[in-house]
Design an enzyme around this catalytic site. Structure first.
Site, PDB file in Angstrom:
ATOM      1  CG  ASP A  10      -0.191   0.022   2.533  1.00 28.23           C
ATOM      2  OD1 ASP A  10       0.724  -0.826   2.695  1.00 28.23           O
ATOM      3  OD2 ASP A  10      -0.500   0.846   3.412  1.00 28.23           O
ATOM      4  CG  MET A  55       2.594  -4.900   8.773  1.00 30.04           C
ATOM      5  SD  MET A  55       1.501  -5.853   9.847  1.00 30.04           S
ATOM      6  CE  MET A  55       0.784  -4.528  10.807  1.00 30.04           C
ATOM      7  CG  ASN A 338      14.482 -52.660 -37.875  1.00 28.98           C
ATOM      8  OD1 ASN A 338      14.430 -53.104 -36.733  1.00 28.98           O
ATOM      9  ND2 ASN A 338      13.852 -51.558 -38.246  1.00 28.98           N
ATOM     10  CD  GLU A 373      14.223 -44.560 -38.478  1.00 27.57           C
ATOM     11  OE1 GLU A 373      14.835 -44.424 -39.551  1.00 27.57           O
ATOM     12  OE2 GLU A 373      13.115 -45.133 -38.395  1.00 27.57           O
TER      13      GLU A 373
END
Length: 456
Positions: A10, A55, A338, A373
């Site tokens: 404030d 405060m 593979n 992949e």
């Protein structure tokens, strides 16, 4: 890492002072002169961290904090309370109201920036998890909100690392019988101690005899199952520069000696609650993610999920001025794997590759199988230096150790990586992917097993 900070006080002079300090570090700053104004801003704007004065007239900081933490929209925003009060009971009251931390007036610059950096990092990770939940049709986020309400912080499993046996036992006495507390007086055994255990918090003394406490914290962070373990440092006033360094390294919090019992208990509860909430959130995301957005073989998210999530995260990066990086990874000569070893062996390589990929990216990063992949990693709040570190770590993790597809048949595998950065408002998901793809093909042409960047 940039962030939007809300300052609530404030007194305009106080607001301006903090605003100047934060803007000097390139944070975006919002301000509010009252509690109701702060609540309104948080409810309508995206705020990353709140610096909240205690405060204030009409509605004090404690009440503002309680309301923020009671609102599902704002409860995840870190709150640092700033107070001229110096009684431990006041600090405890703030923590119990839901504050993530506090600073005492006059605010010390080092402490201010250390707290902001630490909590912004936490908020960024939380946002990423929440965004993934949204991508998974909001189910996980709804579960996480319910989970937060149910979290009980009692019965925490805590490890104290301190070469001073008497000091460690005193801290242990503060925390029992509410928690289960172990003591380790030989810091060199920290990795061994936490391996296989389910600790929820580590308390590490900065005054370790003949051992670097930051090294202890770093070692804990290198283990997979303790990577997200909360760490609180117990520090003396002279340790402040190293505490700042520790917070930059990922330590969650610190408490100053002499340690006050109630403040310690409050900080411990905060960290355990946060840790359990993160576990609940991750579990919720994992349990509710439909098979339609995951890859059966690797367990990573699939292309469909990635395309949607990339759009969400790019929009967020552009609207908030944040960094973002994207990397595409392709396993080198995978067809030969593979052809030579068979498709079953190729599948095992893909699974192991995904495991190494997840292990070597950060918790905030999102890994997906792009197809075949090819894999992709989305990295929020990441600049070129950070992206290069992550990409190179992944590349090394793949190349340095063979893939064991079955007994006696190790396969040497490498990966090429293309990386790009979000650089302008003109970026689209398509242009980002295209730039990363161009960088990937450059990596292939230049010899494979390397990381290449491509700029806009």
């Amino acid at each position: 890492m940039t962030a939007r900070v809300l300052i609530v006080d404030d007194i305009p002079t106080n607001v301006r002072l903090l605003e100047v300090r934060l803007m000097a570090e390139y944070y975006e700053v919002e301000t509010a002169l009252s509690g109701p104004q702060a609540l309104s801003i948080c409810d309508s704007s995206e705020i990353d961290i709140i610096l909240l004065d205690v405060m204030m007239p009409d509605m004090d900081g404690f009440e503002v904090c309680r309301r923020l933490k009671a609102n599902p929209r704002t409860q995840h925003i870190p709150v640092v309370m700033i107070t001229a009060l110096d009684q431990p009971s006041d600090r405890v009251k703030g923590l119990e109201a839901g504050a993530d931390d506090f600073l005492t007036k006059p605010v010390d610059d080092l402490q201010l920036m250390a707290r902001v950096k630490s909590l912004v990092r936490l908020k960024s990770l939380t946002d990423e998890l929440r965004a993934r939940a949204v991508t998974g049709q909001q189910i996980a986020i709804e579960d996480s909100i319910r989970a937060m309400d149910k979290i009980n912080t009692a019965g925490g499993s805590i490890l104290i690392i301190d070469t001073d046996q008497r000091h460690a036992e005193r801290i242990q006495g503060y925390l029992t019988p509410e928690h289960d507390v172990d003591i380790l007086t030989h810091p060199a055994d920290a990795v061994l101690q936490v391996t296989g255990m389910q600790y929820e918090l580590a308390l590490v003394a900065m005054s370790l005899a003949d051992f670097d406490p930051l090294r202890v914290c770093s070692q804990i962070r290198t283990l997979e199952h303790t990577r997200n373990l909360p760490i609180i440092l117990m520090a003396d006033e002279g340790d402040r520069p190293r505490v700042v360094r520790a917070l930059d390294l990922g330590v969650n919090d610190y408490i100053s000696r002499p340690i006050e019992r109630n403040e310690l208990s409050a900080r411990v509860r905060t960290q355990i609650r946060r840790h359990r909430y993160a576990l609940e959130l991750r579990q919720s995301v994992n349990n509710t993610m439909a098979m339609a957005v995951t890859d059966d073989m690797t367990g990573l998210y699939n292309r469909r999920y990635f395309d949607r999530h990339l759009s969400v995260m790019l929009s967020k990066a552009q609207s908030q001025g944040r960094d973002m990086a994207l990397m595409i990874l392709d396993i080198d000569h995978f067809k030969a794997v593979n052809d030579t070893y068979g498709h079953d062996a190729g599948d095992l390589v893909l699974k192991e590759f995904a495991t190494r990929l997840k292990r070597n990216i950060r918790g905030i990063d999102l890994a997906c199988r792009f197809g075949g992949e090819e894999f992709v990693v989305l990295m929020p709040d990441t600049d070129m230096v950070q992206a290069e570190l992550v990409a190179e770590r992944v590349r090394q993790a793949v190349a340095e150790r063979s893939f064991e597809v079955d007994a006696g048949r190790p396969i040497s595998v490498t990966v090429s990586v293309g990386v790009t950065l979000h650089e302008s408002e003109a970026d689209t998901p398509e242009t980002l992917v295209k730039r990363a793809d161009v960088a990937l093909y450059r990596a292939k042409r230049e010899g494979r097993n390397r990381v290449v960047f491509d700029a806009a």
